[in-house]
Design a protein around this motif. Structure first.
Motif, mmCIF file in Angstrom:
data_model
loop_
_atom_site.group_PDB
_atom_site.id
_atom_site.type_symbol
_atom_site.label_atom_id
_atom_site.label_comp_id
_atom_site.label_asym_id
_atom_site.label_seq_id
_atom_site.Cartn_x
_atom_site.Cartn_y
_atom_site.Cartn_z
ATOM 1 N N LEU A 7 0.826 -1.193 0.000
ATOM 2 C CA LEU A 7 0.000 0.000 0.000
ATOM 3 C C LEU A 7 0.873 1.260 0.000
ATOM 4 O O LEU A 7 0.586 2.235 -0.698
ATOM 5 N N LYS A 8 1.954 1.219 0.775
ATOM 6 C CA LYS A 8 2.878 2.356 0.807
ATOM 7 C C LYS A 8 3.489 2.589 -0.573
ATOM 8 O O LYS A 8 3.627 3.735 -1.028
ATOM 9 N N LEU A 9 3.849 1.498 -1.249
ATOM 10 C CA LEU A 9 4.436 1.601 -2.577
ATOM 11 C C LEU A 9 3.429 2.175 -3.568
ATOM 12 O O LEU A 9 3.757 3.062 -4.367
ATOM 13 N N ILE A 10 2.191 1.677 -3.527
ATOM 14 C CA ILE A 10 1.150 2.172 -4.432
ATOM 15 C C ILE A 10 0.940 3.667 -4.222
ATOM 16 O O ILE A 10 0.830 4.445 -5.181
ATOM 17 N N LYS A 11 0.857 4.094 -2.971
ATOM 18 C CA LYS A 11 0.636 5.515 -2.681
ATOM 19 C C LYS A 11 1.793 6.370 -3.193
ATOM 20 O O LYS A 11 1.586 7.487 -3.680
ATOM 21 N N GLU A 12 3.010 5.856 -3.099
ATOM 22 C CA GLU A 12 4.170 6.592 -3.611
ATOM 23 C C GLU A 12 4.099 6.717 -5.127
ATOM 24 O O GLU A 12 4.390 7.767 -5.694
ATOM 25 N N LEU A 13 3.675 5.647 -5.773
ATOM 26 C CA LEU A 13 3.541 5.675 -7.233
ATOM 27 C C LEU A 13 2.437 6.610 -7.691
ATOM 28 O O LEU A 13 2.531 7.225 -8.758
ATOM 29 N N LEU A 14 1.385 6.727 -6.889
ATOM 30 C CA LEU A 14 0.269 7.597 -7.262
ATOM 31 C C LEU A 14 0.644 9.077 -7.207
ATOM 32 O O LEU A 14 -0.100 9.917 -7.716
ATOM 33 N N GLU A 15 1.786 9.404 -6.608
ATOM 34 C CA GLU A 15 2.283 10.774 -6.661
ATOM 35 C C GLU A 15 2.883 11.081 -8.034
ATOM 36 O O GLU A 15 3.131 12.240 -8.360
ATOM 37 N N ILE A 16 3.096 10.029 -8.822
ATOM 38 C CA ILE A 16 3.710 10.184 -10.139
ATOM 39 C C ILE A 16 2.753 9.773 -11.253
ATOM 40 O O ILE A 16 2.511 10.528 -12.195
ATOM 41 N N TYR A 17 2.213 8.549 -11.127
ATOM 42 C CA TYR A 17 1.376 7.979 -12.181
ATOM 43 C C TYR A 17 -0.081 7.913 -11.720
ATOM 44 O O TYR A 17 -0.371 7.891 -10.522
ATOM 45 N N ASP A 18 -0.997 7.837 -12.690
ATOM 46 C CA ASP A 18 -2.394 7.683 -12.297
ATOM 47 C C ASP A 18 -2.732 6.192 -12.140
ATOM 48 O O ASP A 18 -1.946 5.307 -12.497
ATOM 49 N N SER A 38 -10.095 -0.943 -8.877
ATOM 50 C CA SER A 38 -9.575 -1.840 -7.851
ATOM 51 C C SER A 38 -8.452 -1.179 -7.055
ATOM 52 O O SER A 38 -8.320 -1.374 -5.844
ATOM 53 N N ILE A 39 -7.636 -0.363 -7.731
ATOM 54 C CA ILE A 39 -6.580 0.367 -7.034
ATOM 55 C C ILE A 39 -7.189 1.432 -6.126
ATOM 56 O O ILE A 39 -6.774 1.609 -4.977
ATOM 57 N N ASN A 40 -8.199 2.131 -6.631
ATOM 58 C CA ASN A 40 -8.873 3.148 -5.813
ATOM 59 C C ASN A 40 -9.460 2.544 -4.539
ATOM 60 O O ASN A 40 -9.309 3.091 -3.444
ATOM 61 N N ARG A 41 -10.126 1.410 -4.707
ATOM 62 C CA ARG A 41 -10.768 0.776 -3.560
ATOM 63 C C ARG A 41 -9.738 0.312 -2.534
ATOM 64 O O ARG A 41 -9.933 0.447 -1.329
ATOM 65 N N TRP A 42 -8.626 -0.212 -3.008
ATOM 66 C CA TRP A 42 -7.591 -0.705 -2.104
ATOM 67 C C TRP A 42 -6.971 0.451 -1.322
ATOM 68 O O TRP A 42 -6.782 0.380 -0.114
ATOM 69 N N VAL A 43 -6.642 1.553 -2.038
ATOM 70 C CA VAL A 43 -6.033 2.701 -1.382
ATOM 71 C C VAL A 43 -6.965 3.295 -0.339
ATOM 72 O O VAL A 43 -6.527 3.773 0.714
ATOM 73 N N LYS A 44 -8.271 3.274 -0.606
ATOM 74 C CA LYS A 44 -9.247 3.842 0.325
ATOM 75 C C LYS A 44 -9.635 2.875 1.444
ATOM 76 O O LYS A 44 -10.471 3.184 2.278
ATOM 77 N N GLY A 45 -9.020 1.692 1.445
ATOM 78 C CA GLY A 45 -9.284 0.725 2.500
ATOM 79 C C GLY A 45 -10.585 -0.032 2.329
ATOM 80 O O GLY A 45 -11.087 -0.625 3.292
ATOM 81 N N LYS A 46 -11.120 -0.058 1.112
ATOM 82 C CA LYS A 46 -12.392 -0.727 0.858
ATOM 83 C C LYS A 46 -12.200 -2.129 0.280
ATOM 84 O O LYS A 46 -13.173 -2.801 -0.048
ATOM 85 N N ASP A 48 -9.513 -5.719 0.645
ATOM 86 C CA ASP A 48 -8.395 -6.392 1.298
ATOM 87 C C ASP A 48 -7.586 -7.114 0.227
ATOM 88 O O ASP A 48 -8.076 -8.053 -0.400
ATOM 89 N N ARG A 49 -6.370 -6.660 0.008
ATOM 90 C CA ARG A 49 -5.603 -7.227 -1.095
ATOM 91 C C ARG A 49 -4.119 -7.222 -0.769
ATOM 92 O O ARG A 49 -3.637 -6.371 -0.025
ATOM 93 N N LYS A 50 -3.397 -8.158 -1.344
ATOM 94 C CA LYS A 50 -1.947 -8.217 -1.219
ATOM 95 C C LYS A 50 -1.310 -8.194 -2.594
ATOM 96 O O LYS A 50 -1.854 -8.758 -3.548
ATOM 97 N N LEU A 51 -0.156 -7.546 -2.684
ATOM 98 C CA LEU A 51 0.634 -7.630 -3.904
ATOM 99 C C LEU A 51 1.483 -8.886 -3.841
ATOM 100 O O LEU A 51 2.073 -9.195 -2.804
ATOM 101 N N SER A 52 1.530 -9.596 -4.951
ATOM 102 C CA SER A 52 2.452 -10.735 -5.003
ATOM 103 C C SER A 52 3.877 -10.187 -5.062
ATOM 104 O O SER A 52 4.112 -8.996 -5.293
#
Length: 451
Positions: A7-18, A38-46, A48-52
């Motif tokens: 989640l931390k990685l995704i949020k960092e990437l969202l500062e650059i990419y959509d 699916s990315i929006n829902r995960w970031v908003k805590g809606k 439960d998902r894991k990155l492989s």
């Protein structure tokens, strides 16, 4: 992979990419079931998902890597940073960027896509939040203390500050109260004032300031005179400060490094008390001119790979052609810049997105032929692509595409048009390095004795 790490990685990437880009890059590698939602829902805590492990490693690869893992020789800050054109040369000579300031959110995305930020690095958007230059209720001493607290110690200050008119009268109530003095009084209301305040508060060993060539002649030279007087008052010796001839070494044309005529004024200064200036002159940049400058033709992508949207429409080409013909008839030189493979291009500007007129790629147009018969032919000129702009500005080599452009073409054109030619400042960085290290050593010895 732990949820919080992904989640931390995704949020960092969202500062650059959509979200769409992130989802698409995962799906393209076979990591399906990702989409914008699916990315929006995960970031908003809606969700439960894991990155492989594979997904995590791939997304991590989208972030810039440190230029060197360890062994930095000095520290620097990057003000009015744009997309980091000045920074690159100082990264390459062993510097570590510890603070960046840039207000344009699209430029920030491009900067973060291409420049590594370690945990120590601080990113600021509005420099006035640091310098408190927009606060009339703050004393100089309070402002300096605030700056010292927020900006890490550094050896070199870099700033491509915008040029604004200087207005002494009516800038601040401080003047009427008699509180401001020297550069505090004379430079208020300008962005140079913020740079000067930081220099005063942090006392870096050296600085590099960049601006348009016209800064020197602005307001009949008064603006430039005020800047030089302020830097002198701050205790810095500026290179080539007394030179006022036609070939001023402080004005450097990028055509010696890239196929583009682009003149910029460069001010390099060293703290006078450290006594390291030792005749530093930008005349010596000639020693760093490449033996063979990349040609305009070499920066171009293969024509078959260029999207047709970059070719001028018949209507736009007709307008530019007629506009140029009208001014030519009046004896003026206004018009488009049709650029061939062995030509030096005009200056790429931030308005390039409008029509591309200053640098049009010549695709075989015959200017002597009947225009009306040829207007709809496929060899109409075209704009540069963003990738070609990156090469023209020296961010990429002719055969490379390492520089990431995570924004629209319009924003990319604005960013490259506002940036600097990277090889110019790479050369200046190399010239400055011995004196930076000498100054740093002297400061360390002083501090050691004081302790």
């Amino acid at each position: 992979m732990k949820d919080e790490e992904g989640l931390k990685l995704i949020k960092e990437l969202l500062e650059i990419y959509d979200q769409g880009f992130i989802a698409q890059t995962l799906n393209d590698l076979g990591f399906d079931s990702w989409c914008r939602e699916s990315i929006n829902r995960w970031v908003k805590g809606k969700a439960d998902r894991k990155l492989s492990h594979g997904e995590f490693e791939h997304l991590k690869s989208l972030l810039p890597k440190p230029f060197q893992e360890q062994g930095h020789e000095f520290r620097f800050i990057d003000l009015f940073a744009g997309i980091g054109g000045i920074r690159r040369g100082f990264d390459e000579i062993g510097g570590k960027c510890v603070f960046t300031s840039e207000w344009n959110k699209y430029a920030v995305r491009t900067y973060k896509a291409n420049h590594y930020s370690d945990p120590e690095h601080i990113f600021n958007e509005d420099i006035r939040e640091v310098t408190l230059s927009d606060r009339e209720d703050v004393s100089e001493e309070e402002a300096y203390a605030h700056i010292d607290n927020l900006i890490p110690d550094h050896d070199v200050l870099l700033a491509g500050f915008p040029c604004q008119p200087f207005s002494i009268a009516g800038v601040s109530k401080k003047n009427s109260l008699g509180r401001a003095h020297g550069f505090e009084c004379n430079t208020q209301g300008t962005l140079f004032f913020d740079v000067a305040r930081i220099i005063q508060a942090k006392r870096p060993a050296a600085f590099l300031l960049e601006n348009v060539k016209n800064l020197k002649s602005h307001d009949k030279g008064k603006t430039f005179k005020i800047i030089l007087e302020a830097l002198d008052e701050l205790g810095y010796e500026v290179s080539d400060v007394n030179y006022d001839g036609p070939q001023d070494p402080k004005i450097i044309d990028a055509k010696h490094f890239v196929p583009q005529h682009r003149e910029r004024i460069v001010l390099v200064g060293f703290r006078r008390d450290l006594d390291v200036h030792n005749g530093f002159t930008l005349k010596d940049i000639r020693k760093h001119f490449p033996e063979n400058v990349t040609t305009f033709g070499e920066i171009l992508e293969p024509e078959k790979e260029v999207d047709d949207r970059y070719i001028l429409t018949p209507k736009l080409w007709q307008y530019l052609y007629d506009y140029a013909a009208k001014h030519k008839a009046k004896g003026n030189g206004f018009g488009f810049g049709l650029t061939g493979p062995n030509d030096v291009a005009r200056t790429l500007s931030a308005r390039y997105y409008k029509d591309g007129s200053e640098i049009l790629v010549d695709r075989g147009w015959d200017m002597e032929a009947g225009f009306d018969d040829m207007i709809n032919q496929g060899n109409r000129p075209r704009r540069l692509t963003p990738k070609e702009c990156a090469r023209l500005m020296g961010f990429d080599e002719p055969d490379e595409s390492n520089f990431k452009v995570p924004v629209s073409d319009t924003q990319a054109y604005k960013q490259f048009g506002n940036s600097v030619a990277v090889p110019v400042f790479r050369a200046v960085a190399k010239m400055m390095k011995p004196r930076i290290l000498e100054a740093k050593l002297k400061i360390e010895k002083r501090e050691s004795k004081a302790a």
